[in-house]
Design a protein around this motif. Sequence first.
Motif, PDB file in Angstrom:
ATOM      1  N   LYS A 163       0.819  -1.202   0.000  1.00 26.37           N
ATOM      2  CA  LYS A 163       0.000   0.000   0.000  1.00 26.37           C
ATOM      3  C   LYS A 163       0.856   1.258   0.000  1.00 26.37           C
TER       4      LYS A 163
ATOM      5  N   GLU B 254       0.450   5.855  -0.535  1.00 28.18           N
ATOM      6  CA  GLU B 254      -0.488   6.976  -0.526  1.00 28.18           C
ATOM      7  C   GLU B 254      -0.875   7.346  -1.963  1.00 28.18           C
ATOM      8  N   LYS B 255      -2.110   7.803  -2.137  1.00 24.75           N
ATOM      9  CA  LYS B 255      -2.620   8.140  -3.468  1.00 24.75           C
ATOM     10  C   LYS B 255      -1.756   9.187  -4.173  1.00 24.75           C
ATOM     11  N   LYS B 256      -1.230  10.143  -3.398  1.00 23.15           N
ATOM     12  CA  LYS B 256      -0.449  11.211  -4.012  1.00 23.15           C
ATOM     13  C   LYS B 256       0.862  10.715  -4.617  1.00 23.15           C
ATOM     14  N   ASP B 257       1.278   9.509  -4.219  1.00 20.65           N
ATOM     15  CA  ASP B 257       2.552   8.967  -4.712  1.00 20.65           C
ATOM     16  C   ASP B 257       2.380   8.006  -5.887  1.00 20.65           C
TER      17      ASP B 257
ATOM     18  N   TYR C  45       9.061   4.542   1.919  1.00 26.56           N
ATOM     19  CA  TYR C  45       8.504   3.192   1.848  1.00 26.56           C
ATOM     20  C   TYR C  45       9.528   2.073   2.039  1.00 26.56           C
TER      21      TYR C  45
END
Length: 288
Positions: A50, A52-55, A169
């Motif tokens: 998983k 983050e959406k921004k990445d 990450y």
Amino acid sequence: LLATMVMWSTLTPSLRYLKDLSQPLVSLIRMGVAFLALFILIMWKKENLKIEKKDIWLVILLGILIGYIPPLTLGIGVSFTSAILGAILINTSSLFIPVYTYILLKQKFNLRGFLFALLGVIGIVIVSLSKEIKFSTNSVYFFGIILLVSGAAAIGINTVLSKKLLEKYGSLKFTALAMLVGFISLLVHNIITADIYKIANLSLSNFALILYIGLVPTALIWFLFLSSLKHLPPLQCSVFKLLIPVFTSIISVIFLKEQLTINIIIGGAIVMLSVFLVQKYGNAQESL
């Protein structure tokens, strides 16, 4: 670490042995096997993929730069040139970093790093002249060199742009995601070109060798190299990577009967020296 470099050195000779196969298909299976191996490792460590959406878009971009372009250009480039040349040129990614950090990150121009990189370019030219080249679009040898350098350039961009994601990450998760993006990109590529259907024509021995490429000189060597970083300084580990062209040359001369010309020896030595100087004095950071 030395054993890791020996295993790493089997990559381009293995690709050269498979030179008559569809390289997009070889790259697809290689990335699929490597991703699966790293995914199993991630599950074993009870982690997940998983982000983050921004990445997401940056991960996709970097995944293409490291998981799609280099495997494809390396496979085709080696099939057009040689395993030795492939091992030398694909390891020149550090030479691009002084320029990238100045252009992309707006950092202060590093004259020393740029000059060391320029030395590496001279070495690349000498290596490239190890065979008579007709500088035209009809020269597959020259085209192979362009592909290999392009792959190294893509790795260099990834090195510069992936720093924040690596810190956020971790190397294992980021590399697995990059390989997943690479696998998906290569799958689309193979479907469009219809190379995907050639998988039915693969012999058992060739398929086994591709599995080896995905497991050992792609997934396993990454894991072992990362483990070495826990016990040795990054620069020392990076210097060990300079042994890859040496071991590759030995393997290629013995098993593939490739010729080790004076141009390759001198040019390769200059290239590896410039890579070392850029890493040590040019403020370059090697991608994992």
